[in-house]
Design a protein around this motif. Sequence first.
Motif, PDB file in Angstrom:
ATOM      1  N   ILE A 100      34.563  23.767  55.351  1.00 20.91           N
ATOM      2  CA  ILE A 100      35.877  23.178  55.126  1.00 20.91           C
ATOM      3  C   ILE A 100      35.925  21.799  55.779  1.00 20.91           C
ATOM      4  N   PHE A 101      36.527  20.862  55.068  1.00 15.33           N
ATOM      5  CA  PHE A 101      36.665  19.487  55.549  1.00 15.33           C
ATOM      6  C   PHE A 101      38.143  19.140  55.471  1.00 15.33           C
ATOM      7  N   ILE A 102      38.713  18.817  56.630  1.00 20.05           N
ATOM      8  CA  ILE A 102      40.163  18.633  56.718  1.00 20.05           C
ATOM      9  C   ILE A 102      40.500  17.204  57.105  1.00 20.05           C
ATOM     10  N   GLY A 103      41.313  16.562  56.284  1.00 17.78           N
ATOM     11  CA  GLY A 103      41.805  15.238  56.621  1.00 17.78           C
ATOM     12  C   GLY A 103      41.015  14.120  55.979  1.00 17.78           C
ATOM     13  N   ASN A 104      41.369  12.892  56.376  1.00 17.92           N
ATOM     14  CA  ASN A 104      40.804  11.727  55.713  1.00 17.92           C
ATOM     15  C   ASN A 104      40.062  10.774  56.640  1.00 17.92           C
ATOM     16  N   SER A 105      39.682  11.261  57.829  1.00 19.19           N
ATOM     17  CA  SER A 105      38.932  10.383  58.724  1.00 19.19           C
ATOM     18  C   SER A 105      37.574  10.065  58.108  1.00 19.19           C
ATOM     19  N   LYS A 106      37.031   8.931  58.458  1.00 21.30           N
ATOM     20  CA  LYS A 106      35.751   8.491  57.911  1.00 21.30           C
ATOM     21  C   LYS A 106      34.663   9.538  58.175  1.00 21.30           C
ATOM     22  N   LYS A 107      34.675  10.107  59.370  1.00 23.53           N
ATOM     23  CA  LYS A 107      33.686  11.110  59.765  1.00 23.53           C
ATOM     24  C   LYS A 107      33.770  12.360  58.872  1.00 23.53           C
ATOM     25  N   VAL A 108      34.980  12.813  58.591  1.00 19.59           N
ATOM     26  CA  VAL A 108      35.184  13.996  57.747  1.00 19.59           C
ATOM     27  C   VAL A 108      34.734  13.728  56.317  1.00 19.59           C
ATOM     28  N   VAL A 109      35.099  12.563  55.787  1.00 20.88           N
ATOM     29  CA  VAL A 109      34.723  12.201  54.421  1.00 20.88           C
ATOM     30  C   VAL A 109      33.195  12.085  54.287  1.00 20.88           C
ATOM     31  N   GLU A 110      32.545  11.506  55.296  1.00 21.43           N
ATOM     32  CA  GLU A 110      31.077  11.394  55.279  1.00 21.43           C
ATOM     33  C   GLU A 110      30.427  12.772  55.307  1.00 21.43           C
ATOM     34  N   ALA A 111      30.976  13.677  56.124  1.00 21.71           N
ATOM     35  CA  ALA A 111      30.432  15.037  56.215  1.00 21.71           C
ATOM     36  C   ALA A 111      30.583  15.761  54.869  1.00 21.71           C
ATOM     37  N   ALA A 112      31.723  15.595  54.221  1.00 15.09           N
ATOM     38  CA  ALA A 112      31.956  16.211  52.908  1.00 15.09           C
ATOM     39  C   ALA A 112      30.990  15.627  51.876  1.00 15.09           C
ATOM     40  N   SER A 113      30.760  14.343  51.946  1.00 12.97           N
ATOM     41  CA  SER A 113      29.838  13.674  51.031  1.00 12.97           C
ATOM     42  C   SER A 113      28.435  14.237  51.180  1.00 12.97           C
TER      43      SER A 113
END
Length: 116
Positions: A100-113
């Motif tokens: 699960i990836f929560i929110g819009n921080s750069k770190k979270v978006v990179e992890a989801a990518s």
Amino acid sequence: MKKIYYLSTCSTCSRIIKELGISSDNFIMQDIKTESITPDQLDEMKEMAGDYESLFSRRSMKYKAWGLAEKSLGEEDYRKYILDEYTFLKRPVIIIEDQIFIGNSKKVVEAASKAL
């Protein structure tokens, strides 16, 4: 399962969806404004995230308007407010299989990518 909980009127959500190449072809897409989050869906997100607090957005305009900043909130409060008002869900919430990836921080978006 690949699913995203997002807000179609949110430019940040739209940017992240475009950036990650998310579409209804490869994801279950749920606009939380037009299709409310069910208690079961929220409980499933909580199981993956560990707690309701990590799913709760303090950036919602209603957080201050409702006087929640002055209150001491517990897990049941976070759950109740997210179910009562869709803007309290930190967005987007992206589920990719068992992650699960929560929110819009750069770190979270990179992890989801990377997970995609």
